[in-house]
Scaffold this motif. Sequence first.
Motif, PDB file in Angstrom:
ATOM      1  N   LYS A  86       0.832  -1.201   0.000  1.00 38.43           N
ATOM      2  CA  LYS A  86       0.000   0.000   0.000  1.00 38.43           C
ATOM      3  C   LYS A  86       0.867   1.252   0.000  1.00 38.43           C
ATOM      4  CE  LYS A  86      -3.759   2.263   2.520  1.00 38.43           C
ATOM      5  NZ  LYS A  86      -4.657   2.182   3.703  1.00 38.43           N
ATOM      6  N   SER A  87       1.938   1.241   0.821  1.00 40.99           N
ATOM      7  CA  SER A  87       2.849   2.384   0.886  1.00 40.99           C
ATOM      8  C   SER A  87       3.529   2.634  -0.451  1.00 40.99           C
ATOM      9  CB  SER A  87       3.914   2.148   1.964  1.00 40.99           C
ATOM     10  OG  SER A  87       4.888   3.154   1.969  1.00 40.99           O
ATOM     11  N   ALA A  88       3.860   1.540  -1.155  1.00 36.10           N
ATOM     12  CA  ALA A  88       4.530   1.655  -2.455  1.00 36.10           C
ATOM     13  C   ALA A  88       3.555   1.869  -3.604  1.00 36.10           C
ATOM     14  CB  ALA A  88       5.351   0.398  -2.716  1.00 36.10           C
ATOM     15  N   LYS A  89       2.241   1.860  -3.305  1.00 36.33           N
ATOM     16  CA  LYS A  89       1.201   2.053  -4.316  1.00 36.33           C
ATOM     17  C   LYS A  89       1.313   1.030  -5.448  1.00 36.33           C
ATOM     18  CE  LYS A  89       0.848   6.991  -3.337  1.00 36.33           C
ATOM     19  NZ  LYS A  89       0.944   8.368  -3.873  1.00 36.33           N
ATOM     20  N   VAL A  90       1.531  -0.221  -5.032  1.00 33.61           N
ATOM     21  CA  VAL A  90       1.648  -1.320  -5.990  1.00 33.61           C
ATOM     22  C   VAL A  90       0.296  -2.007  -6.114  1.00 33.61           C
ATOM     23  CG1 VAL A  90       2.771  -3.524  -6.498  1.00 33.61           C
ATOM     24  CG2 VAL A  90       4.079  -1.673  -5.441  1.00 33.61           C
ATOM     25  N   SER A  91      -0.122  -2.261  -7.331  1.00 38.14           N
ATOM     26  CA  SER A  91      -1.392  -2.952  -7.552  1.00 38.14           C
ATOM     27  C   SER A  91      -1.254  -4.418  -7.152  1.00 38.14           C
ATOM     28  CB  SER A  91      -1.801  -2.860  -9.028  1.00 38.14           C
ATOM     29  OG  SER A  91      -1.944  -1.510  -9.421  1.00 38.14           O
ATOM     30  N   ALA A  92      -2.198  -4.901  -6.367  1.00 38.88           N
ATOM     31  CA  ALA A  92      -2.173  -6.296  -5.928  1.00 38.88           C
ATOM     32  C   ALA A  92      -2.412  -7.219  -7.121  1.00 38.88           C
ATOM     33  CB  ALA A  92      -3.234  -6.521  -4.859  1.00 38.88           C
ATOM     34  N   SER A  93      -1.473  -8.151  -7.333  1.00 39.14           N
ATOM     35  CA  SER A  93      -1.594  -9.068  -8.463  1.00 39.14           C
ATOM     36  C   SER A  93      -1.558 -10.526  -8.025  1.00 39.14           C
ATOM     37  CB  SER A  93      -0.452  -8.819  -9.461  1.00 39.14           C
ATOM     38  OG  SER A  93       0.793  -9.097  -8.863  1.00 39.14           O
ATOM     39  N   GLY A  94      -1.206 -10.741  -6.771  1.00 39.69           N
ATOM     40  CA  GLY A  94      -1.105 -12.109  -6.282  1.00 39.69           C
ATOM     41  C   GLY A  94       0.230 -12.764  -6.578  1.00 39.69           C
ATOM     42  N   LYS A  95       1.053 -12.131  -7.395  1.00 40.37           N
ATOM     43  CA  LYS A  95       2.371 -12.683  -7.728  1.00 40.37           C
ATOM     44  C   LYS A  95       3.383 -12.292  -6.669  1.00 40.37           C
ATOM     45  CE  LYS A  95       1.590 -12.588 -12.745  1.00 40.37           C
ATOM     46  NZ  LYS A  95       2.097 -12.096 -14.052  1.00 40.37           N
ATOM     47  N   PRO A  96       4.426 -13.103  -6.485  1.00 40.32           N
ATOM     48  CA  PRO A  96       5.440 -12.787  -5.457  1.00 40.32           C
ATOM     49  C   PRO A  96       6.174 -11.494  -5.784  1.00 40.32           C
ATOM     50  CG  PRO A  96       6.179 -14.595  -6.868  1.00 40.32           C
ATOM     51  CD  PRO A  96       4.739 -14.360  -7.202  1.00 40.32           C
ATOM     52  N   LEU A  97       6.477 -10.749  -4.724  1.00 37.20           N
ATOM     53  CA  LEU A  97       7.198  -9.493  -4.882  1.00 37.20           C
ATOM     54  C   LEU A  97       8.516  -9.542  -4.124  1.00 37.20           C
ATOM     55  CD1 LEU A  97       4.250  -6.956  -4.424  1.00 37.20           C
ATOM     56  CD2 LEU A  97       5.393  -7.571  -6.564  1.00 37.20           C
ATOM     57  N   PHE A  98       9.472  -8.787  -4.605  1.00 36.85           N
ATOM     58  CA  PHE A  98      10.812  -8.783  -4.030  1.00 36.85           C
ATOM     59  C   PHE A  98      11.265  -7.336  -3.839  1.00 36.85           C
ATOM     60  CE2 PHE A  98      10.013 -12.438  -6.655  1.00 36.85           C
ATOM     61  CZ  PHE A  98      10.484 -13.512  -5.919  1.00 36.85           C
ATOM     62  N   PHE A  99      12.432  -7.163  -3.217  1.00 38.86           N
ATOM     63  CA  PHE A  99      12.913  -5.803  -3.007  1.00 38.86           C
ATOM     64  C   PHE A  99      14.437  -5.755  -2.957  1.00 38.86           C
ATOM     65  CE2 PHE A  99      13.532  -7.409   1.209  1.00 38.86           C
ATOM     66  CZ  PHE A  99      14.526  -6.623   1.765  1.00 38.86           C
ATOM     67  N   LEU A 100      14.945  -4.558  -3.160  1.00 32.27           N
ATOM     68  CA  LEU A 100      16.352  -4.241  -2.922  1.00 32.27           C
ATOM     69  C   LEU A 100      16.403  -2.832  -2.336  1.00 32.27           C
ATOM     70  CD1 LEU A 100      18.432  -5.441  -6.047  1.00 32.27           C
ATOM     71  CD2 LEU A 100      18.548  -6.318  -3.703  1.00 32.27           C
ATOM     72  N   PRO A 101      17.421  -2.534  -1.542  1.00 30.50           N
ATOM     73  CA  PRO A 101      17.583  -1.153  -1.069  1.00 30.50           C
ATOM     74  C   PRO A 101      17.737  -0.209  -2.260  1.00 30.50           C
ATOM     75  CG  PRO A 101      18.963  -2.635   0.207  1.00 30.50           C
ATOM     76  CD  PRO A 101      18.431  -3.443  -0.938  1.00 30.50           C
ATOM     77  N   LEU A 102      17.122   0.958  -2.145  1.00 27.43           N
ATOM     78  CA  LEU A 102      17.216   1.995  -3.175  1.00 27.43           C
ATOM     79  C   LEU A 102      17.942   3.178  -2.550  1.00 27.43           C
ATOM     80  CD1 LEU A 102      16.321   2.859  -6.071  1.00 27.43           C
ATOM     81  CD2 LEU A 102      14.282   3.849  -5.007  1.00 27.43           C
ATOM     82  N   THR A 103      19.125   3.483  -3.052  1.00 25.18           N
ATOM     83  CA  THR A 103      19.969   4.483  -2.417  1.00 25.18           C
ATOM     84  C   THR A 103      20.317   5.631  -3.363  1.00 25.18           C
ATOM     85  OG1 THR A 103      22.044   3.387  -3.047  1.00 25.18           O
ATOM     86  CG2 THR A 103      21.001   2.672  -0.999  1.00 25.18           C
ATOM     87  N   SER A 104      20.831   6.688  -2.774  1.00 24.81           N
ATOM     88  CA  SER A 104      21.362   7.826  -3.537  1.00 24.81           C
ATOM     89  C   SER A 104      22.393   8.509  -2.665  1.00 24.81           C
ATOM     90  CB  SER A 104      20.236   8.808  -3.895  1.00 24.81           C
ATOM     91  OG  SER A 104      19.769   9.463  -2.732  1.00 24.81           O
ATOM     92  N   GLY A 105      23.026   9.539  -3.193  1.00 21.29           N
ATOM     93  CA  GLY A 105      23.985  10.276  -2.386  1.00 21.29           C
ATOM     94  C   GLY A 105      23.329  11.021  -1.247  1.00 21.29           C
TER      95      GLY A 105
END
Length: 273
Positions: free
Chosen positions: A215-234
């Motif tokens: 919900k925080s990422a505003k991703v549409s629910a699809s029922g498929k597995p989701l994954f993540f990685l850290p997202l960085t910047s300077g």
Amino acid sequence: MENTQHVSRWRFAVKSASLHLLVSLVLAGLAALLVFEVWYPFPYAELTGGLDLYKLVVSVDIVCGPLLTLILASPKKKMRERVVDFSLIGAIQLAALIYGLYSVSLARPVAAAFERDRINIVTAAEIDKADLAKAKDGFKTLPWFGIERVGVREAANVDEGNESLSLSLKGIEPSMRPNWWLPDGPAEREKIRRVMKPLSELAAARNMSEADIVKSAKVSASGKPLFFLPLTSGRTKDWVVIMDENADFVGYAPIDGFMTNKAAETKTKEQVI
């Protein structure tokens, strides 16, 4: 009589300044479309500070133009004098806006680089232009529209590795060097798939549910597995990018993705004990 003329002058000036302010707000809105739809689409403004830069540029531009009009506008002036005044003010304001937008463009994000265990957002200001000439074809110029997904190669030999370490200690990471970039493709996606982690691990580490993160990422629910990685910047390391099984970006959330490593280590130690 003098008081009546004085009031009349300020009424005229306020009316002119108000109209100028309206025009300035319209221009600021058009500038916002360029900045936040083209150069800094979500979440890159938050990651790189583009919102702060835009606020500074627009605030100065909106205040200075109408303020000058308020000071110079007078009903006693002839039409030719008013045209000259307003033309000069408009030219100064437009020049300031163009210079401000140029400054904002220099800090625009240009690459989302996969680097070992994270996706690092690289800005144009972080790149040494001399490295562009040494880059592979396709990376010799920085994009003006959109952000390029790239991989980062390993050091070719020991000497290059030592040089790379020295540059990293100076704050110039491999992801900031176009001559180290690799095109996004099956090989790079496979590297990402090997290190990306299930979203459930992030949820457990941050005491959240997967539904809350989605919900925080505003991703549409699809029922498929989701994954993540850290997202960085300077500027920050407190975001994650949500990906599907093909390593496509599907959403972003302001969550520290590195906490999962500590949580996993603690869990492993507890199991050993």
